[in-house]
Design a protein around this motif. Structure first.
Motif, PDB file in Angstrom:
ATOM      1  N   ILE A  12       0.840  -1.195   0.000  1.00  0.00           N
ATOM      2  CA  ILE A  12       0.000   0.000   0.000  1.00  0.00           C
ATOM      3  C   ILE A  12       0.878   1.249   0.000  1.00  0.00           C
ATOM      4  CG2 ILE A  12      -1.798   1.293   1.229  1.00  0.00           C
ATOM      5  CD1 ILE A  12      -2.572  -1.397   2.552  1.00  0.00           C
ATOM      6  N   GLY A  13       0.502   2.187  -0.864  1.00  0.00           N
ATOM      7  CA  GLY A  13       1.166   3.479  -0.872  1.00  0.00           C
ATOM      8  C   GLY A  13       0.352   4.486  -0.089  1.00  0.00           C
ATOM      9  N   HIS A  30       4.565   0.774   1.632  1.00  0.00           N
ATOM     10  CA  HIS A  30       5.040  -0.217   2.592  1.00  0.00           C
ATOM     11  C   HIS A  30       4.450  -1.578   2.255  1.00  0.00           C
ATOM     12  CE1 HIS A  30       6.485   2.901   5.331  1.00  0.00           C
ATOM     13  NE2 HIS A  30       5.303   3.500   5.208  1.00  0.00           N
ATOM     14  N   ARG A  31       5.091  -2.581   2.752  1.00  0.00           N
ATOM     15  CA  ARG A  31       4.518  -3.927   2.747  1.00  0.00           C
ATOM     16  C   ARG A  31       3.964  -4.150   4.140  1.00  0.00           C
ATOM     17  NH1 ARG A  31       8.091  -8.065   3.635  1.00  0.00           N
ATOM     18  NH2 ARG A  31       6.902  -9.792   4.416  1.00  0.00           N
ATOM     19  N   TYR A  32       2.676  -4.423   4.212  1.00  0.00           N
ATOM     20  CA  TYR A  32       2.009  -4.669   5.488  1.00  0.00           C
ATOM     21  C   TYR A  32       1.736  -6.154   5.620  1.00  0.00           C
ATOM     22  CZ  TYR A  32       1.091   0.349   5.422  1.00  0.00           C
ATOM     23  OH  TYR A  32       1.220   1.708   5.380  1.00  0.00           O
ATOM     24  N   GLU A  33       2.109  -6.717   6.738  1.00  0.00           N
ATOM     25  CA  GLU A  33       1.783  -8.104   7.055  1.00  0.00           C
ATOM     26  C   GLU A  33       0.656  -8.038   8.079  1.00  0.00           C
ATOM     27  OE1 GLU A  33       5.347 -10.125   8.333  1.00  0.00           O
ATOM     28  OE2 GLU A  33       6.518  -9.017   6.858  1.00  0.00           O
ATOM     29  N   ASP A  65      -8.741  -7.537  -1.931  1.00  0.00           N
ATOM     30  CA  ASP A  65      -9.405  -7.018  -3.126  1.00  0.00           C
ATOM     31  C   ASP A  65      -9.566  -5.495  -3.115  1.00  0.00           C
ATOM     32  OD1 ASP A  65      -9.586  -9.621  -3.969  1.00  0.00           O
ATOM     33  OD2 ASP A  65     -11.752  -9.795  -3.636  1.00  0.00           O
ATOM     34  N   LYS A  66      -9.519  -4.891  -1.938  1.00  0.00           N
ATOM     35  CA  LYS A  66      -9.732  -3.446  -1.841  1.00  0.00           C
ATOM     36  C   LYS A  66      -8.450  -2.667  -1.559  1.00  0.00           C
ATOM     37  CE  LYS A  66     -14.477  -3.894  -0.278  1.00  0.00           C
ATOM     38  NZ  LYS A  66     -15.428  -3.680   0.799  1.00  0.00           N
ATOM     39  N   TRP A  67      -7.477  -3.317  -0.907  1.00  0.00           N
ATOM     40  CA  TRP A  67      -6.327  -2.569  -0.429  1.00  0.00           C
ATOM     41  C   TRP A  67      -4.992  -2.949  -1.065  1.00  0.00           C
ATOM     42  CZ3 TRP A  67      -6.204   1.658   2.675  1.00  0.00           C
ATOM     43  CH2 TRP A  67      -7.415   2.021   3.273  1.00  0.00           C
ATOM     44  N   ASP A  68      -4.820  -4.187  -1.517  1.00  0.00           N
ATOM     45  CA  ASP A  68      -3.515  -4.581  -2.042  1.00  0.00           C
ATOM     46  C   ASP A  68      -3.192  -3.768  -3.291  1.00  0.00           C
ATOM     47  OD1 ASP A  68      -1.103  -5.990  -2.029  1.00  0.00           O
ATOM     48  OD2 ASP A  68      -1.889  -7.498  -3.402  1.00  0.00           O
TER      49      ASP A  68
END
Length: 144
Positions: A12-13, A30-33, A65-68
């Motif tokens: 997500i930016g 960032h890459r969010y886990e 489906d909404k955030w990646d």
């Protein structure tokens, strides 16, 4: 109490509008886990908290489906008008405050909880790990 946990990763930016100078005022990502745990006091008729496939489907629908590969901005950001003209705005999130790690965990917790209530599941926790390689990892948890 029985618990079932699943994980997802999101790219997500965002950018923050802050009252002081900082790197996060620039467009970045960032890459969010994200770790999601559901709980039940008793197992269902199939001896499960929930079918794991169903749990993954809910997480995919609400988060992936909404955030990646999405982008989040404060509604006061001067970039909003320009980015809102893009033909691919389904993953552009304009919110009424800064899209911080803490805000995302709170928002995702609320949205997941709505979906889980429909399935008669209790959300136990949502943990989010922000991966920052140079500075270490930040972790925010929203727990019942």
């Amino acid at each position: 109490m029985y618990k079932l946990t699943t994980y997802t990763e999101l790219e997500i930016g965002h950018r923050l509008l802050t009252s002081y100078a900082m790197k996060c005022q620039h467009i970045h990502g960032h890459r969010y886990e994200v770790e999601i745990t559901v709980a039940a006091n008793k197992l269902n008729e199939d001896n499960m908290v929930v079918d794991f496939k169903k749990l993954k489907e809910i997480v995919k629908k609400v988060l992936d489906d909404k955030w990646d590969h999405g982008f989040a901005l404060n509604e006061k950001d001067p970039l909003v008008p320009a980015l809102s003209q893009d033909i691919h705005t389904e993953r552009l999130h304009i919110i009424d405050q800064n899209p911080t790690l803490e805000w995302m965990v709170k928002y995702w917790y609320t949205e997941l909880n709505k979906a889980f209530i429909e399935e008669k599941l209790d959300i136990n926790s949502v943990k989010e790990f922000l991966t920052v390689q140079k500075e270490g990892n930040r972790k925010v948890e929203r727990k019942v």
